[in-house]
Motif scaffolding. Structure first.
Motif, short mmCIF file in Angstrom:
data_model
loop_
_atom_site.label_atom_id
_atom_site.label_comp_id
_atom_site.label_asym_id
_atom_site.label_seq_id
_atom_site.Cartn_x
_atom_site.Cartn_y
_atom_site.Cartn_z
N ARG A 1 -4.27 -14.73 -4.09
CA ARG A 1 -4.48 -13.60 -4.10
C ARG A 1 -3.12 -13.31 -2.59
O ARG A 1 -3.07 -14.29 -1.36
N ARG A 2 -2.89 -12.18 -2.50
CA ARG A 2 -2.02 -12.27 -1.24
C ARG A 2 -1.84 -10.52 -0.42
O ARG A 2 -2.42 -9.88 -1.42
N GLU A 3 -1.96 -10.54 0.94
CA GLU A 3 -1.75 -9.68 1.44
C GLU A 3 -0.51 -9.62 1.75
O GLU A 3 -0.30 -10.31 2.89
N ARG B 1 -2.74 -5.60 -1.04
CA ARG B 1 -3.47 -6.47 -1.85
C ARG B 1 -3.31 -6.63 -3.34
O ARG B 1 -3.43 -5.76 -3.90
N THR C 1 -6.19 0.53 -1.17
CA THR C 1 -4.75 -0.75 0.34
C THR C 1 -5.72 -0.51 1.69
O THR C 1 -6.64 0.38 1.41
N GLY C 2 -4.77 -1.12 1.82
CA GLY C 2 -5.21 -1.74 3.62
C GLY C 2 -5.00 -0.81 4.66
O GLY C 2 -4.19 0.16 4.12
N ARG D 1 -0.82 -1.48 4.36
CA ARG D 1 -1.01 -3.33 3.39
C ARG D 1 -1.55 -2.94 2.33
O ARG D 1 -2.32 -2.08 1.76
#
Length: 322
Positions: free
Chosen positions: A168-170, A156, A209-210, A154
């Protein structure tokens, strides 16, 4: 001996490019007999390259696991292609790689045969300095986004839209797509639960990162098609339908499929459905067709066409009598 060594390098290069080769395919590519292919394969094995062979229908050759390949194994045309790419430096769509390109080209020149250096020097050109393209992407951003796409992690990031709005986007990042000088990320937006495309020059990744994710099936047509549809929607803000007082055969060469479609009418004329970024731009396109026409929709296009026609009449009166 020199010819044999060159052929062995070419054979090794071919074995690198794909998993399986039949003896007949290798013989055809190298311009030799299948028997010579077998002998050359044995020579590669003697040099320590594990080349596996299978017999029977569908048999062939492939490099085995653990092959210690040279750091750079390219034929003449491949070397020139790499060198010319480095010589051009940043293409305008990526910034931050100019100095690295020069360093890499210097190293490549040092190991080039003289015949290739001469060919490359013959292609030297002067380059006019210019500012990076408006949509140019920093090489570090490009590399970071490519990495999370590959690792299914993921991402962000802060994102700025065309009107300057920031958010802000994920997302679950999937593919990088290049269109002209612009780069796009195709991703699954977790907040909106839908596919989205993002321009990389408006994106600032956040670290770390996610977590990793299980990849979804890409939209119909794939990532490139998804981006193309989005670009088309962005530049086609106005749709219009116009009756052209000419046959479809006369107009076919003037209407490009990217922005318009033609429909044959029962009376021999044709109608065009087209799109543009504004009513004035469509009106100017119509005046360039050089045929009479009737605007079917939208009504505001009729008024704009009248204004364009009036301007043309005034120009004709002013300069026709000069």
């Amino acid at each position: 001996m020199r010819e044999t060594s060159a052929r062995l390098l070419r054979l090794l290069s071919l074995l690198q490019t794909r998993k399986d080769w039949s003896g007949a395919e290798l013989a055809d590519r190298l311009g030799i007999t299948p028997r010579t292919v077998r002998r050359d394969v044995e020579k590669l094995r003697d040099l320590g390259y594990p080349v596996d062979a299978t017999v029977g229908v569908g048999g062939g050759y492939q490099l085995g696991a653990g092959a210690e390949m040279p750091p750079l194994l390219l034929d003449d045309e491949e070397v020139l292609a790499v060198a010319l790419g480095l010589q051009s430096g940043a293409t305008g769509s990526v910034v931050g790689i100019g100095e690295a390109s020069i360093r890499a080209l210097t190293k490549l020149r040092q190991v080039m045969p003289s015949r290739l250096r001469h060919r490359l020097e013959a292609l030297q050109v002067d380059v006019v300095h210019r500012e990076p393209a408006k949509g140019a992407v920093d090489a570090q951003v490009l590399s970071a986004v490519a990495s999370v796409c590959h690792n299914h992690e993921r991402l962000r990031f802060d994102y700025r839209t065309h009107d300057g709005t920031e958010s802000r986007r994920e997302v679950e990042p999937y593919r990088l797509v290049r269109s002209g000088l612009r780069w796009y990320l195709v991703a699954w937006d977790l907040t909106r639960a839908d596919w989205r495309s993002f321009r990389l020059d408006r994106l600032t990744p956040k670290i770390p990162t996610g977590p990793r994710f299980v990849p979804r099936e890409l939209p119909p047509g794939g990532a490139a098609e998804f981006v193309a549809r989005g670009i088309n929607r962005a530049v086609t803000r106005i749709r219009a339908r116009v009756l052209l007082h000419a046959s479809i055969d006369e107009m076919a060469a003037l209407v490009h499929e990217d922005w318009g479609t033609l429909e044959e009418m029962p009376d021999g004329r044709c109608a065009v459905a087209l799109g543009g970024d504004s009513v004035p731009s469509i009106a100017n396109w119509l005046s360039a067709f050089g045929v009479d026409f009737t605007v079917l929709d939208p009504p505001e296009l009729r008024e704009e066409c009248r204004r364009v026609g009036e301007r043309h009449r005034l120009f004709a009166d002013r300069y026709g009598n000069a």
